[in-house]
Enzyme design. Structure first.
Site, PDB file in Angstrom:
ATOM      1  N   SER A 110       6.736   9.046   8.700  1.00 36.94           N
ATOM      2  CA  SER A 110       7.412   7.822   9.128  1.00 36.94           C
ATOM      3  C   SER A 110       8.907   7.945   9.346  1.00 36.94           C
ATOM      4  O   SER A 110       9.528   7.021   9.869  1.00 36.94           O
ATOM      5  CB  SER A 110       7.133   6.695   8.135  1.00 36.94           C
ATOM      6  OG  SER A 110       5.820   6.242   8.292  1.00 36.94           O
ATOM      7  N   GLY A 348       8.746   9.320   4.721  1.00 33.36           N
ATOM      8  CA  GLY A 348       7.486   9.337   5.449  1.00 33.36           C
ATOM      9  C   GLY A 348       6.430  10.207   4.804  1.00 33.36           C
ATOM     10  O   GLY A 348       6.731  11.148   4.085  1.00 33.36           O
TER      11      GLY A 348
END
Length: 393
Positions: A110, A348
């Site tokens: 992410s 992420g």
């Protein structure tokens, strides 16, 4: 791709008791909470800028390997003077016992969202996108579903995760996507089969679907692939030599890297997930990079080298995102430090890897990667603790 509302943004998350899968394993993704010998790299002597930092960081990585079962942990720490140190612990390959490559490449999940958001905001600064415009302005008629209407959702709400759109990532299985190529429109179609999580602007809710739409808007406005725009506008511009957006069908990692391992289900054995098709992440979680390149990216961003002042201020305007003081802006998070102040970054997860870190306003930077997504709160906390030690040591 998953984010962690109480921790940092991860790709693996639990929502309604169900663990988010591959897109945080696949997409850089939603709210989240990652095994053998401890082969640590002796850190260099400390400088005046970071007298206690080397020992503190190395100890944190050793803990992640020894106590939390991470196959490997890597860190890159940059002091106020710009000097960078790299750290490793564990093994790069559980089968061969090979060393962990210093500052090896990893899938950053992410963190990709921050790159996508920068491209969108650059286009805002160029007058080609309006943050307050509705999605239908750029993608007419595309976003429709139960409680979902692109005529009511703004670009700002996409970047801020306040659109109410359901997350396609929780409906994908890690094994299902490992060898499958997804078109971005296919990911969007998967999300639109489900009803809205909330009305636009009603609440914050992490959804990879938001960033797939943001990527589609970039492509519509520029007439070019998102990967090319990201490469031209960010990667080449600030000299990220070890960062790239994998090409369609590219399942390997190009440069030296530790192998990534994944548990699916969460209580299952670790399996090698190094090679996988990351297309389920796309604009939300597909990029590959290194800890030092992530430090360079976030440092350049906060220094105003990627965005005009007005757009950077928009990016840093945050709303509460879960617990632990985490706040979310436009593809950028802030998180409190134990020594005071906050650091800015994203974080992420994607099957095999988790990354956490960011930069402070006074020029410190740190990123930590582990080669398995933590499956319990203690391990997840220890990853964040490693970042805190690096920035506060």
């Amino acid at each position: 791709m998953r984010a962690q509302t109480g921790q940092s943004l991860r790709s693996s998350t639990r929502q309604g008791g169900r663990r988010r899968r591959a897109v945080s394993a696949a997409a850089a993704v939603a709210v989240a909470i990652g095994v053998m010998t401890l082969g640590s790299l002796a850190p260099p002597a400390a400088s005046a800028d970071a007298a206690a930092r080397p020992d503190a960081v190395q100890q944190a990585l050793n803990t992640l390997v020894r106590d939390d079962g991470m196959p490997a942990a890597l860190a890159s720490v940059q002091g106020r003077n710009g000097r960078t140190r790299s750290y490793t612990a564990g093994v790069g390959d559980r089968t061969t016992g090979s060393k962990v490559p210093r500052d090896g490449q990893v899938r950053i999940g992410s963190n990709t969202k921050a790159f996508t958001a920068v491209v969108v905001l650059q286009l805002v600064g160029e007058g080609k996108i309006d943050l307050e415009a509705f999605v239908d302005t750029y993608l007419p008629g595309l976003v429709r579903g139960e409680g979902i209407d692109g005529r009511r959702i703004t670009v700002r709400q996409l970047l801020q995760h306040t659109s109410g759109l359901p997350d396609y990532g929780i409906h994908l299985d890690d094994d299902e996507i490992r060898n499958r190529y997804f078109e971005p429109r296919g990911l969007l179609d998967l999300a639109l089969r489900h009803r809205a999580d909330a009305a636009p602007g009603e609440t914050w809710g992490y959804s990879n679907t938001n960033y797939v739409l943001a990527g589609l808007i970039v492509e519509k406005v520029t007439g070019r692939p998102l990967a090319e725009e990201m490469d031209r506008r960010i990667i080449k511009r600030i000299g990220l030599r070890h960062t790239y957006f994998p090409a369609p069908g590219e399942m390997t990692i190009r440069e030296p890297h530790p192998r990534g391992y994944h548990r699916s289900p969460a209580d299952g054995p670790l399996r090698d997930f190094t090679e996988m098709d990351p297309s389920a992440g796309w604009a939300a979680g597909q990029v590959i990079s290194t800890n030092s390149d992530l430090n360079r990216f976030f440092t350049a961003l906060l220094a105003g080298r990627l965005l005009p002042a007005a757009q950077l201020a928009e990016m840093r305007t945050t709303v509460p995102a879960g617990t632990s003081g985490l706040r979310y802006g436009l593809g950028l998070t802030s998180r409190p430090l134990s020594c005071g102040g906050v650091y800015w970054g994203h974080g992420g997860d994607i099957a095999g890897y988790e990354t956490r870190g960011g930069v402070t306003d006074d020029g410190r930077a740190a990123n930590v990667a582990v080669t398995s997504i933590p499956t319990d709160k203690a391990a997840a906390r220890h990853v964040n603790d490693a970042v805190d030690r690096a920035l506060c040591g």
